[in-house]
Design a protein around this motif. Structure first.
Motif, PDB file in Angstrom:
ATOM      1  N   ASN A 210     -19.884 -87.595-117.341  1.00  0.00           N
ATOM      2  CA  ASN A 210     -20.266 -87.521-118.603  1.00  0.00           C
ATOM      3  C   ASN A 210     -21.113 -86.433-118.344  1.00  0.00           C
ATOM      4  O   ASN A 210     -21.606 -86.836-119.389  1.00  0.00           O
ATOM      5  CB  ASN A 210     -21.543 -89.233-117.358  1.00  0.00           C
ATOM      6  CG  ASN A 210     -21.765 -89.772-117.002  1.00  0.00           C
ATOM      7  OD1 ASN A 210     -19.809 -90.805-117.517  1.00  0.00           O
ATOM      8  ND2 ASN A 210     -21.887 -90.939-116.282  1.00  0.00           N
ATOM      9  N   LEU A 211     -21.470 -85.498-118.143  1.00  0.00           N
ATOM     10  CA  LEU A 211     -21.937 -84.711-118.563  1.00  0.00           C
ATOM     11  C   LEU A 211     -21.635 -84.298-119.199  1.00  0.00           C
ATOM     12  O   LEU A 211     -21.573 -83.486-120.614  1.00  0.00           O
ATOM     13  CB  LEU A 211     -22.495 -83.400-117.688  1.00  0.00           C
ATOM     14  CG  LEU A 211     -23.416 -82.182-117.550  1.00  0.00           C
ATOM     15  CD1 LEU A 211     -24.428 -83.160-118.529  1.00  0.00           C
ATOM     16  CD2 LEU A 211     -23.670 -81.506-116.790  1.00  0.00           C
TER      17      LEU A 211
ATOM     18  N   ILE B 214     -22.128 -82.768-123.280  1.00  0.00           N
ATOM     19  CA  ILE B 214     -21.852 -81.841-123.768  1.00  0.00           C
ATOM     20  C   ILE B 214     -20.897 -81.604-124.919  1.00  0.00           C
ATOM     21  O   ILE B 214     -21.228 -81.290-126.117  1.00  0.00           O
ATOM     22  CB  ILE B 214     -21.551 -80.667-122.406  1.00  0.00           C
ATOM     23  CG1 ILE B 214     -22.948 -80.676-122.192  1.00  0.00           C
ATOM     24  CG2 ILE B 214     -21.508 -79.198-123.966  1.00  0.00           C
ATOM     25  CD1 ILE B 214     -22.311 -80.059-120.292  1.00  0.00           C
TER      26      ILE B 214
ATOM     27  N   ILE C  49     -26.591 -87.381-112.930  1.00  0.00           N
ATOM     28  CA  ILE C  49     -25.197 -87.119-114.172  1.00  0.00           C
ATOM     29  C   ILE C  49     -24.279 -87.448-113.889  1.00  0.00           C
ATOM     30  O   ILE C  49     -23.838 -86.046-112.842  1.00  0.00           O
ATOM     31  CB  ILE C  49     -25.748 -86.457-114.732  1.00  0.00           C
ATOM     32  CG1 ILE C  49     -26.887 -87.359-115.897  1.00  0.00           C
ATOM     33  CG2 ILE C  49     -24.658 -86.684-115.985  1.00  0.00           C
ATOM     34  CD1 ILE C  49     -27.496 -86.842-117.223  1.00  0.00           C
TER      35      ILE C  49
ATOM     36  N   VAL D  23     -20.570 -85.252-113.226  1.00  0.00           N
ATOM     37  CA  VAL D  23     -20.176 -84.592-114.070  1.00  0.00           C
ATOM     38  C   VAL D  23     -19.076 -84.820-115.455  1.00  0.00           C
ATOM     39  O   VAL D  23     -19.020 -84.270-116.615  1.00  0.00           O
ATOM     40  CB  VAL D  23     -18.438 -83.494-113.403  1.00  0.00           C
ATOM     41  CG1 VAL D  23     -18.319 -82.233-113.647  1.00  0.00           C
ATOM     42  CG2 VAL D  23     -19.734 -82.962-112.360  1.00  0.00           C
TER      43      VAL D  23
END
Length: 135
Positions: free
Chosen positions: A6-7, A11, A2, A4
């Motif tokens: 998208n993460l 979140i 994944i 960064v």
């Protein structure tokens, strides 16, 4: 793997979604407080503003909790406008805003929390989306 961006979006999106869901739940729980405020207002002034009377039963539909119903929005303005801006709603110019502002904190605080949870949740979702687009 994944990315960064998208993460971060996941979140922020999940956090925003959680806060908005909490706001919806609190909106459902605030019905009883709203009714209590209406009773207190009616006892002091003899009647409720016309817009409140018109939309009295508008909270029986699930869409009201999701903020899509105009009637629910008008009913919330009865409480929120005097508290947040010390002004009356355009739909109810004759509301006693000092009465609303003087209500006990146990009645007003849950509406403020509901309002701010929705705003903060929306900010998280938009920020996560913007970060994903920029990165």
């Amino acid at each position: 793997m994944i990315k960064v961006s998208n993460l971060i979006f996941i979140i922020f999106g999940l956090l925003g979604f959680f806060l908005i869901c909490c706001s919806f739940i609190l909106a459902a729980l605030n019905r009883k407080r709203y009714d209590e405020i209406c009773i207190l207002y009616k006892e002091k002034h003899g009647s409720l503003p016309e817009a409140i009377t018109l939309f009295k039963g508008s909270d029986k539909n699930i869409l009201n909790i999701l903020y899509f119903n105009y009637g629910y929005a008008v009913k919330r303005q009865f409480i929120m406008m005097p508290i947040l801006s010390n002004k009356n709603s355009i739909h109810m110019p004759d509301v006693d805003k000092e009465f609303i502002r003087g209500l006990p904190k146990r009645l007003i605080r849950p509406f403020l929390i509901e309002h701010y949870l929705a705003i903060i949740g929306a900010i998280f979702i938009v920020t996560g989306w913007a970060i994903m687009e920029v990165i």
